[in-house]
Each structure stands twice: as structure tokens, then as C-alpha cells.
Design a protein around this motif. Structure first.
Motif, PDB file in Angstrom:
ATOM      1  N   MET A   1       0.874  -1.289   0.168  1.00  0.00           N
ATOM      2  CA  MET A   1      -0.080  -0.151  -0.148  1.00  0.00           C
ATOM      3  C   MET A   1       0.778   1.370   0.033  1.00  0.00           C
ATOM      4  N   ASN A   2       0.362   2.123  -0.725  1.00  0.00           N
ATOM      5  CA  ASN A   2       1.062   3.551  -0.823  1.00  0.00           C
ATOM      6  C   ASN A   2       0.188   4.775  -0.293  1.00  0.00           C
ATOM      7  N   GLU A   3       0.790   5.681   0.436  1.00  0.00           N
ATOM      8  CA  GLU A   3       0.029   6.821   0.981  1.00  0.00           C
ATOM      9  C   GLU A   3       0.380   7.982   0.031  1.00  0.00           C
ATOM     10  N   ILE A   4      -0.663   8.556  -0.229  1.00  0.00           N
ATOM     11  CA  ILE A   4      -0.659   9.697  -0.919  1.00  0.00           C
ATOM     12  C   ILE A   4      -1.514  10.703  -0.330  1.00  0.00           C
ATOM     13  N   ILE A   5      -0.727  12.018  -0.511  1.00  0.00           N
ATOM     14  CA  ILE A   5      -1.434  13.038   0.082  1.00  0.00           C
ATOM     15  C   ILE A   5      -2.184  13.984  -1.058  1.00  0.00           C
ATOM     16  N   CYS A   6      -3.391  14.133  -0.714  1.00  0.00           N
ATOM     17  CA  CYS A   6      -4.257  14.942  -1.832  1.00  0.00           C
ATOM     18  C   CYS A   6      -3.841  16.580  -1.759  1.00  0.00           C
ATOM     19  N   PRO A   7      -3.424  17.142  -3.080  1.00  0.00           N
ATOM     20  CA  PRO A   7      -2.996  18.678  -2.934  1.00  0.00           C
ATOM     21  C   PRO A   7      -3.784  19.580  -2.659  1.00  0.00           C
ATOM     22  N   HIS A   8      -5.193  19.198  -2.578  1.00  0.00           N
ATOM     23  CA  HIS A   8      -6.281  20.121  -2.444  1.00  0.00           C
ATOM     24  C   HIS A   8      -6.596  20.255  -0.853  1.00  0.00           C
ATOM     25  N   CYS A   9      -6.967  18.914  -0.305  1.00  0.00           N
ATOM     26  CA  CYS A   9      -7.366  19.106   0.985  1.00  0.00           C
ATOM     27  C   CYS A   9      -6.340  18.570   1.841  1.00  0.00           C
ATOM     28  N   HIS A  10      -5.124  18.202   1.395  1.00  0.00           N
ATOM     29  CA  HIS A  10      -3.970  17.783   2.254  1.00  0.00           C
ATOM     30  C   HIS A  10      -4.309  16.539   3.273  1.00  0.00           C
ATOM     31  N   LYS A  11      -5.135  15.718   2.686  1.00  0.00           N
ATOM     32  CA  LYS A  11      -5.520  14.583   3.397  1.00  0.00           C
ATOM     33  C   LYS A  11      -4.840  13.249   2.809  1.00  0.00           C
ATOM     34  N   ALA A  12      -4.225  12.405   3.645  1.00  0.00           N
ATOM     35  CA  ALA A  12      -3.658  11.342   3.121  1.00  0.00           C
ATOM     36  C   ALA A  12      -4.587  10.319   3.034  1.00  0.00           C
ATOM     37  N   PHE A  13      -4.357   9.440   1.969  1.00  0.00           N
ATOM     38  CA  PHE A  13      -5.114   8.292   1.823  1.00  0.00           C
ATOM     39  C   PHE A  13      -4.193   7.275   1.178  1.00  0.00           C
ATOM     40  N   LYS A  14      -4.690   5.882   1.337  1.00  0.00           N
ATOM     41  CA  LYS A  14      -3.722   4.971   0.951  1.00  0.00           C
ATOM     42  C   LYS A  14      -4.289   4.186  -0.256  1.00  0.00           C
ATOM     43  N   ILE A  15      -3.624   3.700  -1.360  1.00  0.00           N
ATOM     44  CA  ILE A  15      -3.982   3.011  -2.515  1.00  0.00           C
ATOM     45  C   ILE A  15      -3.012   1.863  -2.632  1.00  0.00           C
ATOM     46  N   ASP A  16      -3.587   1.007  -3.351  1.00  0.00           N
ATOM     47  CA  ASP A  16      -2.689  -0.326  -3.728  1.00  0.00           C
ATOM     48  C   ASP A  16      -1.834   0.102  -4.635  1.00  0.00           C
ATOM     49  N   GLU A  17      -0.898  -1.110  -5.254  1.00  0.00           N
ATOM     50  CA  GLU A  17       0.083  -0.890  -6.238  1.00  0.00           C
ATOM     51  C   GLU A  17      -0.578  -0.649  -7.543  1.00  0.00           C
ATOM     52  N   ALA A  18      -1.629  -1.542  -7.930  1.00  0.00           N
ATOM     53  CA  ALA A  18      -2.441  -1.154  -9.178  1.00  0.00           C
ATOM     54  C   ALA A  18      -2.891   0.031  -9.251  1.00  0.00           C
ATOM     55  N   GLY A  19      -3.572   0.766  -8.157  1.00  0.00           N
ATOM     56  CA  GLY A  19      -4.059   1.817  -8.501  1.00  0.00           C
ATOM     57  C   GLY A  19      -3.035   3.220  -8.502  1.00  0.00           C
ATOM     58  N   TYR A  20      -1.992   2.972  -7.838  1.00  0.00           N
ATOM     59  CA  TYR A  20      -0.758   3.834  -7.987  1.00  0.00           C
ATOM     60  C   TYR A  20      -0.165   3.609  -9.213  1.00  0.00           C
ATOM     61  N   ALA A  21      -0.252   2.583 -10.036  1.00  0.00           N
ATOM     62  CA  ALA A  21       0.576   2.483 -11.284  1.00  0.00           C
ATOM     63  C   ALA A  21      -0.390   3.271 -12.386  1.00  0.00           C
ATOM     64  N   ASN A  22      -1.722   2.957 -12.104  1.00  0.00           N
ATOM     65  CA  ASN A  22      -2.828   3.746 -12.986  1.00  0.00           C
ATOM     66  C   ASN A  22      -2.606   4.984 -12.857  1.00  0.00           C
ATOM     67  N   ILE A  23      -2.480   5.504 -11.813  1.00  0.00           N
ATOM     68  CA  ILE A  23      -2.416   7.360 -11.606  1.00  0.00           C
ATOM     69  C   ILE A  23      -0.961   7.536 -12.282  1.00  0.00           C
ATOM     70  N   LEU A  24      -0.113   6.867 -11.973  1.00  0.00           N
ATOM     71  CA  LEU A  24       1.246   7.192 -12.941  1.00  0.00           C
ATOM     72  C   LEU A  24       1.002   7.042 -14.251  1.00  0.00           C
ATOM     73  N   LYS A  25       0.379   6.153 -14.743  1.00  0.00           N
ATOM     74  CA  LYS A  25      -0.003   5.842 -16.278  1.00  0.00           C
ATOM     75  C   LYS A  25      -0.535   7.032 -16.729  1.00  0.00           C
ATOM     76  N   GLN A  26      -1.583   7.564 -16.138  1.00  0.00           N
ATOM     77  CA  GLN A  26      -2.297   8.553 -16.532  1.00  0.00           C
ATOM     78  C   GLN A  26      -1.395   9.935 -16.675  1.00  0.00           C
ATOM     79  N   VAL A  27      -0.709  10.042 -15.459  1.00  0.00           N
ATOM     80  CA  VAL A  27       0.287  11.244 -15.731  1.00  0.00           C
ATOM     81  C   VAL A  27       1.253  11.246 -16.784  1.00  0.00           C
ATOM     82  N   ARG A  28       1.803  10.109 -17.040  1.00  0.00           N
ATOM     83  CA  ARG A  28       2.927   9.988 -18.267  1.00  0.00           C
ATOM     84  C   ARG A  28       2.064  10.080 -19.437  1.00  0.00           C
TER      85      ARG A  28
END
Length: 428
Positions: A1-28
Motif C-alpha cells: 500500500m502507498n500513502e498519497i496526500i491530496c494536494p487540495h485537502c492535504h489529507k492522506a489516503f492509501k492506495i494499492d500498487e495497481a491504483g498507484y500504477a494507474n495514476i502514474l500511467k495517466q500522468v505519463r
């Protein structure tokens, strides 16, 4: 699990490896698409600039090549005009020489018989040499004409290649042309196309139906054109064959070559052209203007869309060679003039010989008459001389006659003379 902080509300939430990879893929993917769009726009601008530069370079090269060709054409034209002027001057000089020779011959007719004959023989030898020279000039002119004809053929090949390229652009119009011709025959179509251009391009041309069938056959149309002096520029015998006019058995273009060549020769045309819609699928005949002179001389096969083109092509080629035809005609006319002049000289020699023979016979008759008169005068002279001799003898006899001789041995006469003498003395 990876912890990610939202840039808007500054809250931390955790996502699994697949979700993290999907977000990186969208950015790239988003960054890659932006870079790709930028690169494509830049490449498009470079392509447009390169095309403009290439067009400018091509235009410059084309203008330079065109200017060079124009300079070469002007130089060649000047050379040809200079050559023509020199030839005309040479012809004028030769004509002046011939006129001078004719004038001299007319003047020398009044000379003595032997002098006239010698002068004529000498002039005949000069004319024979001139005739040989003209024959050589004629051969040279024919060679030059053949060379020009070869050059024209090469130029014609280039024009034919150009028309082949144009034919590729006109293939799309073929179906439309065939549809248009459904309501009229091929002959009517060609006649209409020619009459459209007759007032502007073919004002002095003859283009009419061939209605002369005295030889058993005739073509469809005859095209003839002459220059201002009456010399023929070009003549073409046309034959039109439409696929719709054929029977169920499809005919070939070659089936009409022999008859077309016969019509061309009988009507004394220079070229023969078959305007044909036969063998519509043949790539050979669909390529444009087809030269079939390997089978029959000066014969071509064209599609209807090349009808005006073949006339223009043959006409322009003939116009370029008209100068050499005119020079050949001039040489032939000069040869004819020399031949006529030689015939006149021979007639003059024959007439002179006949008159000389008559004068010689009359002279002989006059000499014979003079000889006869001389013989008669000689007889008269001899008679007069004989008469003079007799008169001389008579004079001598008269001088020797005296009274003594008269009274000698004559006593009576002697007495009478003595009596007379005495009487005379008494009277004194």
C-alpha cells in the motif's frame, strides 16, 4: 500500500500498487501527448517551410532554365536567319550570272558561224558543269532535309510522350466522351471538333469528305493545307472506325491498314491516320498516338481525343520543313530552267544548221551559175579576139592596097588611072 496526500485537502489516503500504477500511467500519458502534439506542430511548421523553400528553389531553377532555352532559341534563330540570308544572296548571285550568260549568248548570235558554234559548245560545257553542281546541291539539300526530319522525329517523340502523360489525365473523361458520342457517329464528332477550330487555327485548310470512289474505294476525310505560293504543306487521309459500327464479330485496327494505305496513295496524300474506337481495351492503342509506319509508311492510329492533336503535330512538323521543301523546289525549277535553256540551244543549233545547209546549197548554185557565165564570157572573149585578129589582117590588107598593085597586069585600069591623072593636071 502507498500513502498519497491530496494536494487540495492535504489529507492522506492509501492506495494499492495497481491504483498507484494507474495514476502514474495517466500522468505519463498526458505529458507524452502534450510533448507529441508540440513535436507534431513543430514538424508541421518545418515541413511547410521546407515545401516553400523547395517551391522557391524549383521556380528559380525553372526560370533560369527557361531563360537559357530562350537565349539558345534566339541564337539558333539568328543563325538560321543569317544562313537563309546567305543562301538567298548566293541564289541571287547565281541567277544574275545565269542572266548575264543568257544576255551574252543573245549578243553572240550575230557573230560568224564558226565563232557562234564554238561559243555555244563552250556555253554548253559550262552549263553541264553548272548542272552537275546543281545536282550536288540538290543531294546536299536532300541530306539536310533528312537530318532535319530526323530531328523533328525526335521532337515528335517528346511531344508524344507529353501527350501520353496528358492521356493519363484524360482517361477519366473517356466514359463521358463515349456517352456524348452515342447520339452521333464518330465521323460527325471529328468533323464538329475540327470545325470548332477551323476559324482560328485552320483558316486555309481543306477538310472535307472523300466522295471520289472512281478507283473502287474511298476514305472518310481528306485534310490538305497549302502556303501562299501554292506549295502543299501537309495532306492527310483520315479513316474513322467506331466500335458501335462493327458487327458481332469484333474487328481489329490492322484489318483496315491496307485499304487506308491504298486510299492514301490513290488520293496522293502524304500521311494516313486511322481514328479508331476499336480494341478499346488495348493498352497499345490507348497509349496515345501510335506510329504504325513499320507496317505501312506514314500511318498513325489515334483515339478520338487525339484527333486534333495529330493534325497539329503533323502540320507543325511539315511547317518546319517547308523551308527545305521550298529550296528543293527552287533547285528543281532551276534544273528545269537549265534543261529548257539547253533544249533552246539545241533547237537553235538545229535551225542554224538547217539554214546553213540551205544557204550553202544556194551558194553552190550561185557559184555554178557564175562558172557557167564565165564559160560563156570566155567563149565570147575568144570570138571577139578572133574577130579582132581578122580586122587586123583586113587593116593590113587595106594598108597594102595601092593603085600600082591594082593596075598591075590590068592595062585597062592602068590606062583609065593615067587618063584621070592627066585630066587633073590640066585642070590645075
Amino acid at each position: 500500500m502507498n500513502e498519497i496526500i491530496c494536494p487540495h485537502c492535504h489529507k492522506a489516503f492509501k492506495i494499492d500498487e495497481a491504483g498507484y500504477a494507474n495514476i502514474l500511467k495517466q500522468v505519463r500519458d498526458k505529458e507524452f501527448a502534450e510533448e507529441l502534439n508540440k513535436a507534431a506542430a513543430h514538424a508541421q511548421r518545418e515541413k511547410a517551410d521546407a515545401i516553400k523553400l523547395s517551391e522557391a528553389n524549383f521556380l528559380n531553377r525553372y526560370q533560369e532554365a527557361l531563360a537559357k532555352k530562350e537565349r539558345e532559341f534566339n541564337e539558333l534563330k539568328a543563325q538560321v536567319e543569317q544562313s537563309n540570308l546567305e543562301k538567298l544572296n548566293a541564289r541571287d548571285a547565281e541567277l544574275a550570272q545565269l542572266k548575264a550568260k543568257l544576255t551574252n549568248i543573245e549578243t553572240e548570235k550575230a557573230l560568224a558561224v564558226q565563232t557562234a558554234l564554238q561559243s555555244i559548245e563552250k556555253e554548253k560545257l559550262q552549263l553541264e558543269n553548272a548542272l552537275n553542281t546543281k545536282e550536288l546541291e540538290k543531294q546536299n539539300a536532300e541530306s539536310a532535309l533528312k537530318q532535319i526530319h530526323m530531328t523533328e522525329l525526335q521532337s515528335r517523340d517528346a511531344i508524344i510522350q507529353h501527350h501520353k502523360e496528358e492521356l493519363a489525365r484524360t482517361k477519366e473523361m473517356k466514359a463521358k466522351l463515349s456517352t456524348k458520342m452515342l447520339g452521333e457517329t464518330l465521323e460527325q464528332h471529328c468533323e464538329i471538333e475540327f470545325n470548332k477550330l477551323r476559324p482560328t487555327a485552320f483558316q486555309k485548310a481543306y477538310f472535307e469528305k472523300d466522295n471520289d470512289s472512281r478507283t473502287g474505294s474511298k476514305g472518310d476525310f481528306i485534310y490538305r493545307e497549302f502556303d501562299d505560293t501554292g506549295n502543299e504543306i501537309v495532306s492527310i487521309m483520315f479513316e474513322m472506325k467506331n466500335e458501335a459500327d462493327a458487327t458481332s464479330t469484333k474487328k481489329k485496327n490492322e484489318d483496315f491498314f491496307k485499304e487506308l494505305d491504298k486510299d492514301r496513295n490513290e488520293k496522293k496524300c502524304e500521311y494516313a491516320v486511322l481514328v479508331s474506337m476499336l480494341e478499346s481495351e488495348s493498352e497499345f492503342y490507348n497509349s496515345g498516338i501510335v506510329d504504325v509506319s513499320y507496317k505501312f509508311p506514314k500511318m498513325y492510329v489515334v483515339r478520338p481525343q487525339c484527333f486534333i492533336t495529330i493534325i497539329t503535330l503533323l502540320r507543325n512538323a511539315a511547317m518546319n520543313s517547308m523551308q527545305y521543301k521550298a529550296e528543293l523546289a527552287m533547285v528543281k525549277n532551276q534544273n528545269i530552267d537549265i534543261t529548257n535553256f539547253e533544249e533552246k540551244i539545241n533547237k537553235f543549233k538545229e535551225g542554224f544548221a538547217r539554214n546553213y545547209d540551205l544557204a550553202s546549197r544556194k551558194f553552190s548554185e550561185a557559184i555554178d551559175g557564175i562558172d557557167k557565165t564565165i564559160k560563156e564570157l570566155q567563149k565570147t572573149k575568144e570570138a571577139l579576139l578572133s574577130s579582132e585578129n581578122n580586122l587586123r589582117l583586113a587593116q593590113q590588107k587595106t594598108d597594102d592596097l595601092t593603085i600600082k598593085k591594082l593596075t598591075h597586069n590590068n592595062p585597062t585600069m592602068k590606062a583609065l588611072f593615067e587618063q584621070a591623072n592627066e585630066q587633073n593636071k590640066l585642070e590645075e
